[in-house]
Write an enzyme that holds these catalytic residues in place. Structure first.
Site, mmCIF file in Angstrom:
data_model
loop_
_atom_site.group_PDB
_atom_site.id
_atom_site.type_symbol
_atom_site.label_atom_id
_atom_site.label_comp_id
_atom_site.label_asym_id
_atom_site.label_seq_id
_atom_site.Cartn_x
_atom_site.Cartn_y
_atom_site.Cartn_z
ATOM 1 N N HIS A 1 9.587 14.143 -15.942
ATOM 2 C CA HIS A 1 9.312 13.902 -14.523
ATOM 3 C C HIS A 1 10.581 14.149 -13.714
ATOM 4 C CE1 HIS A 1 7.501 12.268 -10.948
ATOM 5 N NE2 HIS A 1 6.410 11.931 -11.607
ATOM 6 N N GLU B 1 -6.088 1.414 7.973
ATOM 7 C CA GLU B 1 -5.240 2.083 8.960
ATOM 8 C C GLU B 1 -4.459 3.247 8.356
ATOM 9 O OE1 GLU B 1 -5.565 -2.291 10.210
ATOM 10 O OE2 GLU B 1 -5.114 -1.195 8.360
ATOM 11 N N HIS C 1 11.043 19.504 -10.187
ATOM 12 C CA HIS C 1 10.175 18.780 -11.115
ATOM 13 C C HIS C 1 9.487 19.771 -12.043
ATOM 14 C CE1 HIS C 1 7.288 15.682 -12.433
ATOM 15 N NE2 HIS C 1 6.381 16.648 -12.360
ATOM 16 N N HIS D 1 0.611 -10.252 15.879
ATOM 17 C CA HIS D 1 -0.162 -9.200 16.545
ATOM 18 C C HIS D 1 0.523 -8.698 17.819
ATOM 19 C CE1 HIS D 1 -3.179 -10.115 13.651
ATOM 20 N NE2 HIS D 1 -4.111 -9.373 14.234
#
Length: 664
Positions: free
Chosen positions: A265, A411, A30, A473
């Site tokens: 980029h 998280e 890059h 869950h």
């Protein structure tokens, strides 16, 4: 001493030349950030950073984190010019096998690289964690007489980092906790990989960071004096606010054909390098660094070493006057762990009725007492994960010596911050959430494993035994999916005594992370297995929980809350059955071949395993002839015991599997 703009401008162009040559030679890499941010690199490494190239891990240094890790040649060029052990031969081997200049910065591979940064946004989280650890260190070790820790962490991030959610989580955390030792530089070049940034973003990023609680400055990133002034203001503002510098730059500066466009980029500009180098006033010689620039950095290094010597004098005085603090600091840096941790955890009562998350809470307390630099955090779940260090206090902007961090419902940010605390190098980082939310943290956990960080993940609610909360869950595939990540130990203890062993195993492991998977539901204490065998067996990853009384004809394996079903089935199946507890596959794999053969003799091919999870990973142990009682679908919303029964996770199905193999 004032900023020598003339020589540092020359250094910036020569650093651009190094980046151009390396990317052109490797035909990959890059160019955009290294060329666009060269002036800021010159100011940082040629003037402003407090560091010691001869001692990259000096504990009193400023930390520089390149969150936009794809721009790695930026960092390598400045480390080389600064006098780190990164010779030109390594610059010439950019992205080549076993070089010190890999495609993205890798912790431990290159002197001066503070973090493994590849996935965008991670470095922002890492820098936040480093800032937390700096605050903790200053609170614990500085005295009224000696201030040995007075540092900043400077993080360079780009548009991609700003768009990633993990950076947003970490930034909100940093502002709330008043991390005014964090300086976040936003390389605002208005370009992302695919297109101009305006195609995917229209926010006012400065306003967003002001809303978080940052101080915000906006500058021309090519103006060295402007950048230095902003940096000095950021360093001097001990005002409870992290600092955000928006630096407008030209991506790919120096290669007109791609500068300011998304084509910069990457390596698209490599074919224009020769003309670009000429336009910068560089000679035809590739990998060129002028004697004047070499001399400037050599003289600057002398100043850095003199500053270090002054700090070391204060540090040695501090050590003499504070021997206990000095020993604690040494132990933290060396990652020393008390050898007798197991003995510090009392045996659980023979009639204990505990979830392993509760047993973990009780095991944690004596470990935390014996390891004063262990910290414990949770993603707004201390009340459920039960990993709060008693009498440890909360880490807050007003109490940075607190040992418990309330990460909030972040998280992914939590695990990136834990990585940063570990990169800092003094504290043992641990954090908790529900097992199913591993998927929110996975990129950070993976990087922790890649960098061999000794993080401890205390993840609870580990199976369909969670029950009424339902399948959203109830992790089914999660435990095994983490087992597939290299370098991480996953421990799923079966009862309170195995849980004690799991926490000690995690504390003792200092060359990589450990995830402890714990139950929400109560599990029986397995008194038929000797206490010491349960505890020490976890340290070995697997052990014989019940030995056969007759000729061995069947091995039943399990871990976690399902070991009880393996033992119950063995009682009904007769004397030729062995039960093996396998709480940690990775630890078992590191044992000697002789030990593994002793536990799982190859001569016995009739094998059954049971776990409340996807079954595929168990076939490495049961073989093609064996059977696995596991889950091929998600859980249900009902009381946990009923869900287990409905999904066939019980002794009855173990017995059926054994008989289907011709046993009995």
């Amino acid at each position: 001493m004032s900023l020598n703009v003339e020589i540092l401008s020359r250094a910036a162009n020569e650093a651009r030349g190094l980046c151009m040559d390396a990317v052109q030679a490797s035909k990959s890499g890059h160019l955009g950030l290294p060329l666009g941010c060269a002036e800021m690199g010159a100011v940082l490494y040629g003037y402003a950073l407090k560091h010691n190239p001869d001692k990259p891990r000096w504990i009193g240094r400023d930390y520089f984190v390149l969150s936009a890790g794809h721009g790695s040649m930026f960092l390598y060029a400045w480390l080389h010019l600064s006098g780190y052990d990164l010779p030109m031969s390594e610059i010439k081997r950019f992205r080549q096998l076993h070089s010190k200049t890999p495609g993205h910065p890798e912790f431990g591979e290159t002197p001066g690289v503070e973090c493994t940064t590849g996935p965008l946004g991670q470095g922002v989280g890492n820098a936040t964690g480093i800032a937390v650890a700096m605050k903790m260190a200053a609170a614990r070790f500085n005295t009224g007489e000696h201030r040995i820790f007075d540092q900043h962490v400077i993080c360079l991030a780009g548009d991609g980092c700003m768009q990633e959610g993990v950076a947003s989580e970490a930034s909100a955390f940093a502002a709330h906790f008043g991390l005014d030792n964090l300086i976040l530089i936003y390389d605002s070049n208005s370009v992302t990989l695919d297109a101009a940034a305006k195609e995917t973003q229209s926010e006012d990023t400065g306003a967003r960071f002001r809303a978080y609680g940052f101080d915000v400055q906006e500058i021309d990133g090519a103006d060295m004096q402007q950048f230095l002034d902003a940096l000095n203001i950021a360093k001097e503002r001990d005002n409870g606010k992290p600092q955000f510098i928006i630096a407008h730059t030209l991506i790919g500066k120096g290669i007109p054909e791609v500068a300011g466009t998304y084509k910069a980029h990457g390596e698209a500009g490599a074919k224009f390098v020769d003309a670009g180098r000429k336009g910068l006033g560089l000679p035809e010689e590739h990998y060129f660094v002028s004697q004047e620039v070499r001399h400037y950095f050599a003289e600057h290094k002398k100043k850095l070493l003199a500053d270090y010597d002054r700090w070391e004098k204060v540090y040695n005085e501090w050590r003499q006057k504070n021997p206990e603090k000095a020993k604690m600091l040494d132990d933290g840096i060396e990652r020393k762990v008390p050898v007798d941790l197991l003995s510090k955890i009392p045996n659980f009562p023979a009639d204990a009725q505990l979830a392993t998350r509760k047993a973990g809470s009780e095991a944690l307390q004596p470990i935390a007492q014996a390891m004063p630099l262990l910290m414990s955090g949770s993603a707004d779940l201390h009340g459920s994960t039960l990993n709060y260090i008693k009498d440890g206090g909360d880490f807050t902007r007003n109490n940075p010596s607190g040992r418990n961090i309330r990460f909030g419902i972040r998280e992914h940010g939590m695990c990136a911050i834990l990585n940063g605390i570990s990169y800092h190098g003094m504290f043992r980082a641990s954090g908790a959430t529900f097992m199913v939310f591993t998927d929110y943290c996975r990129a950070s956990i993976r990087l922790g494993a890649l960098a061999h960080l000794p993080n401890i993940y205390i993840f609870t609610h580990d199976s369909i035994g969670v029950g009424e909360d339902g399948p959203t869950h109830e992790p089914v595939e999660t435990v095994s999916s983490v087992r597939l990540i290299p370098h991480i130990d996953v421990i799923r203890p079966a009862d309170p005594e195995e849980t004690a062993g799991a926490f000690v195993a995690a504390a003792q492991r200092t060359d990589g992370p450990t995830l402890i998977a714990l139950t929400r539901q109560v599990v029986p204490i397995l008194n038929e297995i000797d206490v010491e065998l349960r505890r020490e067996g976890v340290l070995r990853g697997g052990y014989i929980a019940k030995k056969e009384k007759d000729k061995l004809d069947l091995i039943i394996m399990s871990c976690g809350s399902e070991l009880q079903h393996a033992l119950a089935a063995a009682k009904k199946l007769g004397d030729g059955v062995r039960v093996v507890s396998m709480p940690c596959f990775e630890r078992f794999a590191r044992e000697s071949e002789e030990y593994r053969e002793e536990v799982l003799p190859k001569s016995c091919r009739r094998r059954v395993a049971i776990e409340a999870g996807v079954p595929e990973i168990w076939f490495q142990y049961v073989g093609l002839d064996g059977k696995v009682v596991g889950l091929h679908e998600f859980g249900l919303s009902a009381p946990g015991a009923e869900v287990m029964k409905e999904r066939g996770i019980d002794a009855k199905h173990v017995i059926e599997a054994a008989r289907s193999l011709g046993f009995g």
